[in-house]
Design a protein around this motif. Structure first.
Motif, PDB file in Angstrom:
ATOM      1  N   THR A   1      -8.165  -1.321 -13.521  1.00 28.21           N
ATOM      2  CA  THR A   1      -6.767  -1.515 -13.113  1.00 28.21           C
ATOM      3  C   THR A   1      -6.318  -0.484 -12.094  1.00 28.21           C
ATOM      4  O   THR A   1      -5.413  -0.747 -11.305  1.00 28.21           O
ATOM      5  CB  THR A   1      -5.852  -1.455 -14.347  1.00 28.21           C
ATOM      6  OG1 THR A   1      -6.047  -0.195 -15.024  1.00 28.21           O
ATOM      7  CG2 THR A   1      -6.176  -2.590 -15.305  1.00 28.21           C
ATOM      8  N   THR A   2      -6.936   0.695 -12.082  1.00 27.99           N
ATOM      9  CA  THR A   2      -6.516   1.737 -11.148  1.00 27.99           C
ATOM     10  C   THR A   2      -6.871   1.368  -9.715  1.00 27.99           C
ATOM     11  O   THR A   2      -6.055   1.483  -8.797  1.00 27.99           O
ATOM     12  CB  THR A   2      -7.164   3.078 -11.522  1.00 27.99           C
ATOM     13  OG1 THR A   2      -6.819   3.413 -12.868  1.00 27.99           O
ATOM     14  CG2 THR A   2      -6.691   4.189 -10.588  1.00 27.99           C
ATOM     15  N   THR A   3      -8.097   0.924  -9.504  1.00 28.26           N
ATOM     16  CA  THR A   3      -8.553   0.568  -8.158  1.00 28.26           C
ATOM     17  C   THR A   3      -8.447  -0.922  -7.875  1.00 28.26           C
ATOM     18  O   THR A   3      -8.853  -1.375  -6.804  1.00 28.26           O
ATOM     19  CB  THR A   3     -10.012   1.008  -7.968  1.00 28.26           C
ATOM     20  OG1 THR A   3     -10.821   0.392  -8.978  1.00 28.26           O
ATOM     21  CG2 THR A   3     -10.135   2.513  -8.080  1.00 28.26           C
ATOM     22  N   LYS A   4      -7.920  -1.701  -8.854  1.00 29.08           N
ATOM     23  CA  LYS A   4      -7.726  -3.152  -8.716  1.00 29.08           C
ATOM     24  C   LYS A   4      -9.051  -3.900  -8.547  1.00 29.08           C
ATOM     25  O   LYS A   4      -9.100  -4.947  -7.905  1.00 29.08           O
ATOM     26  CB  LYS A   4      -6.792  -3.466  -7.539  1.00 29.08           C
ATOM     27  CG  LYS A   4      -5.482  -2.689  -7.555  1.00 29.08           C
ATOM     28  CD  LYS A   4      -4.679  -2.999  -8.797  1.00 29.08           C
ATOM     29  CE  LYS A   4      -3.346  -2.278  -8.806  1.00 29.08           C
ATOM     30  NZ  LYS A   4      -3.452  -0.815  -8.940  1.00 29.08           N
ATOM     31  N   ILE A   5     -10.126  -3.380  -9.116  1.00 30.62           N
ATOM     32  CA  ILE A   5     -11.432  -4.039  -9.040  1.00 30.62           C
ATOM     33  C   ILE A   5     -11.515  -5.104 -10.128  1.00 30.62           C
ATOM     34  O   ILE A   5     -11.289  -4.826 -11.303  1.00 30.62           O
ATOM     35  CB  ILE A   5     -12.575  -3.024  -9.206  1.00 30.62           C
ATOM     36  CG1 ILE A   5     -12.647  -2.100  -7.992  1.00 30.62           C
ATOM     37  CG2 ILE A   5     -13.909  -3.734  -9.416  1.00 30.62           C
ATOM     38  CD1 ILE A   5     -13.712  -1.038  -8.100  1.00 30.62           C
TER      39      ILE A   5
ATOM     40  N   ARG B   1       0.835  -1.194   0.000  1.00 30.23           N
ATOM     41  CA  ARG B   1       0.000   0.000   0.000  1.00 30.23           C
ATOM     42  C   ARG B   1       0.874   1.250   0.000  1.00 30.23           C
ATOM     43  O   ARG B   1       1.929   1.295   0.585  1.00 30.23           O
ATOM     44  CB  ARG B   1      -0.914   0.023   1.230  1.00 30.23           C
ATOM     45  CG  ARG B   1      -1.813  -1.194   1.295  1.00 30.23           C
ATOM     46  CD  ARG B   1      -2.712  -1.127   2.508  1.00 30.23           C
ATOM     47  NE  ARG B   1      -3.555  -2.300   2.596  1.00 30.23           N
ATOM     48  CZ  ARG B   1      -4.716  -2.436   1.992  1.00 30.23           C
ATOM     49  NH1 ARG B   1      -5.174  -1.436   1.250  1.00 30.23           N
ATOM     50  NH2 ARG B   1      -5.433  -3.536   2.120  1.00 30.23           N
TER      51      ARG B   1
ATOM     52  N   THR C   1     -12.608   2.267 -16.861  1.00 30.90           N
ATOM     53  CA  THR C   1     -13.179   1.007 -16.382  1.00 30.90           C
ATOM     54  C   THR C   1     -13.760   0.224 -17.559  1.00 30.90           C
ATOM     55  O   THR C   1     -14.413   0.790 -18.429  1.00 30.90           O
ATOM     56  CB  THR C   1     -14.280   1.281 -15.348  1.00 30.90           C
ATOM     57  OG1 THR C   1     -13.730   2.035 -14.270  1.00 30.90           O
ATOM     58  CG2 THR C   1     -14.852  -0.017 -14.810  1.00 30.90           C
TER      59      THR C   1
ATOM     60  N   LEU D   1      -2.367  -8.690  -4.646  1.00 29.58           N
ATOM     61  CA  LEU D   1      -3.576  -7.887  -4.534  1.00 29.58           C
ATOM     62  C   LEU D   1      -4.253  -8.129  -3.197  1.00 29.58           C
ATOM     63  O   LEU D   1      -4.089  -9.186  -2.589  1.00 29.58           O
ATOM     64  CB  LEU D   1      -4.544  -8.246  -5.667  1.00 29.58           C
ATOM     65  CG  LEU D   1      -4.099  -7.897  -7.080  1.00 29.58           C
ATOM     66  CD1 LEU D   1      -5.063  -8.481  -8.104  1.00 29.58           C
ATOM     67  CD2 LEU D   1      -4.004  -6.389  -7.261  1.00 29.58           C
TER      68      LEU D   1
ATOM     69  N   LYS E   1     -18.079   4.203  -8.785  1.00 30.28           N
ATOM     70  CA  LYS E   1     -17.018   3.247  -9.111  1.00 30.28           C
ATOM     71  C   LYS E   1     -16.705   3.217 -10.604  1.00 30.28           C
ATOM     72  O   LYS E   1     -15.664   2.699 -11.012  1.00 30.28           O
ATOM     73  CB  LYS E   1     -17.434   1.840  -8.664  1.00 30.28           C
ATOM     74  CG  LYS E   1     -17.618   1.695  -7.157  1.00 30.28           C
ATOM     75  CD  LYS E   1     -16.290   1.744  -6.435  1.00 30.28           C
ATOM     76  CE  LYS E   1     -16.438   1.343  -4.984  1.00 30.28           C
ATOM     77  NZ  LYS E   1     -17.338   2.204  -4.212  1.00 30.28           N
TER      78      LYS E   1
ATOM     79  N   GLY F   1      -9.681  -8.343  -4.284  1.00 30.64           N
ATOM     80  CA  GLY F   1      -9.389  -7.263  -5.208  1.00 30.64           C
ATOM     81  C   GLY F   1      -9.735  -5.915  -4.603  1.00 30.64           C
ATOM     82  O   GLY F   1      -9.849  -5.760  -3.388  1.00 30.64           O
ATOM     83  N   GLY F   2      -9.918  -4.919  -5.467  1.00 36.51           N
ATOM     84  CA  GLY F   2     -10.239  -3.581  -4.983  1.00 36.51           C
ATOM     85  C   GLY F   2     -11.688  -3.451  -4.550  1.00 36.51           C
ATOM     86  O   GLY F   2     -12.539  -4.261  -4.891  1.00 36.51           O
ATOM     87  N   ALA F   3     -11.971  -2.405  -3.772  1.00 34.46           N
ATOM     88  CA  ALA F   3     -13.321  -2.074  -3.295  1.00 34.46           C
ATOM     89  C   ALA F   3     -13.928  -3.203  -2.476  1.00 34.46           C
ATOM     90  O   ALA F   3     -15.102  -3.524  -2.614  1.00 34.46           O
ATOM     91  CB  ALA F   3     -14.223  -1.708  -4.465  1.00 34.46           C
TER      92      ALA F   3
END
Length: 809
Positions: free
Chosen positions: A462-466, A14, A133, A98, A128, A102-104
């Motif tokens: 890819t930015t928020t790893k969702i 992080r 996205t 990760l 989101k 994943g993200g969120a």
């Protein structure tokens, strides 16, 4: 090499890395010739079988893998170790960098008394969907200028013709595939603007408030959708070794978005959005006609610019009655499809001309994703079908790992392929039959052998790893027709049950089983479940969950909260009115708690095709409403107990037919016999007499219930003209005259006079059907000498049909 040399990081780093730490770490590893420190060796708990050199690049970020290994901290290892449920024995060959899910995804926590709170998946709300996205969507409607796409979380995206550059020169009906097609889209932008009070009133809002209109603009172009796709890894000879032993390798081909650039004699030149690279010799992709699976037809360029003969835009809407898989594929310039690239066994570089294939939707749905197709996080594409493994059960879904543990993602409860159903009675066994939270029914299904299954990616950022997955049958089959909802719009359903509550937003309701409603494509769904080796339908609890239909009620349509003291309009002219207020969250929570039974609801929309969740309303005013939209109004139909909304200055009355669907009763249609001076010579409303004005204010007071009948309706312009004349309400109730072909000679019907002149009368019925009575016949049959003296525009008369011949003015 020691076991410590083979270790990989177990947590996602992080924040930003400090430059000084990077230098010291690299110096330390260089001085020890790649040997890890003792501190690193003792703190690690996960051993892998990776044999990576010091110059090998990281899967996710492109950093040197050995350097990344040295940067992992004790805290990251502890977090990764606590992330897994004790019941899962993962045996993943690589532990992902990760975060869990994943993200969120909110990480699991532990309370002070030691109780473990599972992770929670954040929904893919409007916030989101940032630019870049990629998301899977179902094409819902296509017209020349725009297209509507159903997105996750019951959202809607728009494809605008003028935002597609050169492709926008053609109508979208010549660019996009047919409706019900499921394909990936790229989020170009998200726009938010405040709706003006004037527009709110036009839409039927009685109390304009601060309302924001949100729009998600999408792009289907390959230059956007194919961003991050790596053909070099897939087409290299090493990919054969990389993909060896992967389940379903024989049914694997790389899927790429393509746009037909031109149609040639033997095939089509296809634009892949620049992923083939350039250089001295520009590479191209080519589709041979013989590589098109199924029927196809070549659409000439000359016909692409033709509009419909009547000058209106061509519109293609949802049609679940036809099978889109049997339709002929149209091949024309700028047409967009998903193509496949066969894997090469001997090629050392990208060929100058890349051969493509155009599979059928059925074949496309069976194609699996190989490790060589996703060498980095940015290479993941919505629509990829891959095997996943459960790492943890979340509060509202499951956290997953895939590609041998390199990546992490999750699947929320709306995409598990089923929902918890309505309890059969008091004290009955819950659907999951497990101990603990009864709403987490999936805990008793996805365990043991079922922690591994095949799912499809529906969203990647890819930015928020969702990374989000879905198990819904229509998404696995890439066929929107599988998402046909068993109840039609306007249906009233009794005894539903609340199975999820989103505070301040709404509630998800499970609908009771309907024995008369058959499940379409049930055999195809069962076969697909076996072909994917999921075998989830063999589990009785999952099979019961898969047959549950759900509907979502928004808080604004859940309860009737009217303020009778609120005033609307001018004092003395409008009077008091009941104004709808915002539903308090505390009141909503009290009426919509988990497992609460809902006496009745009404289906408002079934257009949320990706989630396959209907929109409904439980407010009594909406459930009891006569119509939902102007499209539901039928000419000649009588509507009883319609509330008066407003007294118009012209003398007419505005009424509410239901859910803000307004209709107007002109002053000449308030009473059977039109008084002198109530209308002018042209039949338009004029100032009515003082006596009629008093009767009008008393009978049509705001809030009073009246009975009306529809004269004309225009759904496109949302205009409806009604009548309250007693004679018209009482006559021809079952067989009103609404069109010319149905008129028979000798038929007697009630109508109103719309025109008076020296030649006779014009009598109007419903749906603008007019009849003519000549002055000669009036004089011969009734002895009328002066037509203007005996008849007035607006009077109701009984007329007998002598003959019917439609004439155009």
């Amino acid at each position: 090499m020691t076991a410590a040399d083979e270790q990989t990081p177990t947590a996602f780093p992080r924040g930003k890395r400090k430059q000084t730490q990077q230098k010291s770490t690299s110096t330390s590893s260089a001085s020890k010739d790649g040997q890890p420190s003792k501190k690193r060796a003792t703190s690690s708990s996960t051993v892998t079988t990776s044999t990576t050199s010091s110059k090998e690049k990281d899967f996710l970020f492109g950093n040197d893998l050995d350097t990344t290994l040295q940067k992992s901290s004790k805290r990251s290892h502890a977090q990764a170790g606590d992330a897994h449920d004790d019941e899962f024995d993962t045996h993943l060959s690589i532990t992902s960098q990760l975060p869990l899910g994943g993200g969120a995804v909110l990480a699991p926590t532990t309370t002070t008394n030691g109780k473990r709170i599972p992770p929670k998946i954040e929904l893919l709300t409007f916030s989101k969907f940032a630019k870049g996205t990629k998301v899977l969507g179902v094409i819902r409607e296509v017209c020349d200028e725009y297209a509507l796409v159903s997105l996750p979380t019951m959202l809607t995206g728009f494809v605008q013709r003028d935002a597609l550059g050169e492709v926008g020169d053609m109508p979208l009906t010549k660019v996009l595939p047919p409706v019900n097609t499921i394909m990936a889209f790229y989020v170009v932008s998200t726009e938010t603007e405040q709706v003006s009070k004037r527009d709110q009133k036009k839409a039927g809002a009685t109390t304009p408030a601060v309302v924001k209109k949100r729009m998600i603009v999408l792009s289907p172009l390959p230059v956007h959708v194919n961003r991050g796709v790596r053909l070099d890894e897939y087409l290299s000879p090493s990919s054969v070794t990389m993909d060896a032993g992967v389940k379903g390798r024989e049914n694997a081909s790389m899927v790429v978005r393509g746009r037909i650039a031109s149609v040639e004699d033997h095939g089509c030149i296809v634009d892949l959005g620049g992923i083939l690279g350039g250089g001295a010799q520009q590479r191209q992709a080519f589709l041979k006609f013989e590589n098109v699976e199924g029927d196809y037809e070549i659409d000439d360029d000359d016909s692409s610019d033709d509009e419909s003969e009547d000058g209106n835009d061509k519109t293609e809407k949802m049609d679940t009655s036809s099978d889109s898989s049997n339709l002929k594929r149209k091949l024309n310039a700028n047409r967009i499809y998903d193509f496949t690239i066969p894997q090469s066994d001997d090629s050392s570089s990208l060929p100058t001309i890349l051969q493509l294939a155009l599979p059928s939707p059925t074949t496309l749905a069976k194609l699996r994703t190989l490790p060589s197709m996703m060498p980095s996080l940015s290479s993941l594409q919505p629509g990829m079908l891959t095997e996943v493994q459960v790492e943890a059960h979340a509060k509202n879904g499951m956290c997953l790992a895939f590609n041998k543990g390199v990546y992490r993602g999750c699947v929320d409860e709306d995409h598990l392929g089923g929902h918890r159903g309505v309890d059969s009675g008091k004290g009955s066994k819950q659907l999951d039959g497990s101990v603990g939270d009864p709403s987490m029914w999936w805990k008793s299904v996805f365990k043991g052998k079922r922690i591994k299954f095949t799912a499809r990616i529906i969203a990647v950022d890819t930015t928020t790893k969702i990374v989000r997955f879905s198990l819904n049958p229509h998404i696995l089959a890439l066929n929107g027709e599988f998402a046909a909802f068993p109840h039609s719009i306007g249906s009233i359903i009794k005894n539903a049950q609340v199975i999820r509550v989103d505070p301040g937003i709404g509630a998800l309701l499970a609908l009771p089983p309907n024995e008369s409603t058959s499940i379409d494509n049930e055999e195809a769904i069962a076969k697909m479940d076996k072909d994917l080796s999921n075998n989830l339908l063999s589990n009785s609890e999952y099979k019961a969950a898969s047959s549950v239909s759900t509907a979502y009620v928004h808080i604004s349509k859940s309860l009737d909260t009217n303020d009778p003291k609120a005033k609307k309009g001018k004092q003395g002219n409008q009077g008091k009115s009941t104004v709808k207020q915002r539903t308090p969250e505390a009141l909503f929570a009290r009426h919509f708690s988990i497992n609460t039974r809902i006496s009745s609801l009404r289906i408002l929309s079934t257009s949320n095709m990706l989630d396959n969740i209907a929109s409904c309303a439980t407010a009594k005013s909406i459930v009891d409403a006569h119509v939902l939209t102007h499209a539901d109004i039928v000419t000649g139909t009588i509507y009883k107990d319609v509330p008066v909304m407003q007294l118009l200055e012209s003398g007419g009355v505005l009424v509410d037919l239901g859910v803000g669907t307004k209709g107007i009763v002109p002053s000449m249609h308030l009473f059977d016999k039109a008084s002198h001076g109530s209308v002018d010579s042209a039949g338009n409303d004029a100032v009515i007499s003082g006596y009629r004005q008093q009767i009008r204010q008393a009978k049509y007071k705001i809030g009073n219930m009246v009975t009306v009948r529809c004269l004309t309706v225009d759904a496109a312009s949302r205009q409806c003209v009604l009548t309250a004349k007693k004679t018209l309400l009482a006559n021809n109730v079952e067989d009103p005259i609404v069109d010319y072909p149905s008129i028979e000679a000798g038929q007697v019907a009630a109508g109103f006079i719309s025109k008076v002149d020296d030649t006779g009368l014009t009598v109007t019925f419903y749906n603008n059907v007019h009849g003519r009575v000549t002055s000669r016949s009036l004089a011969a049959e009734l002895g009328v000498e002066d037509v203007k003296l005996n008849y007035t525009v607006g009077d109701v008369v009984m007329a007998r049909v002598v003959g019917c011949e439609r004439r155009r003015n």
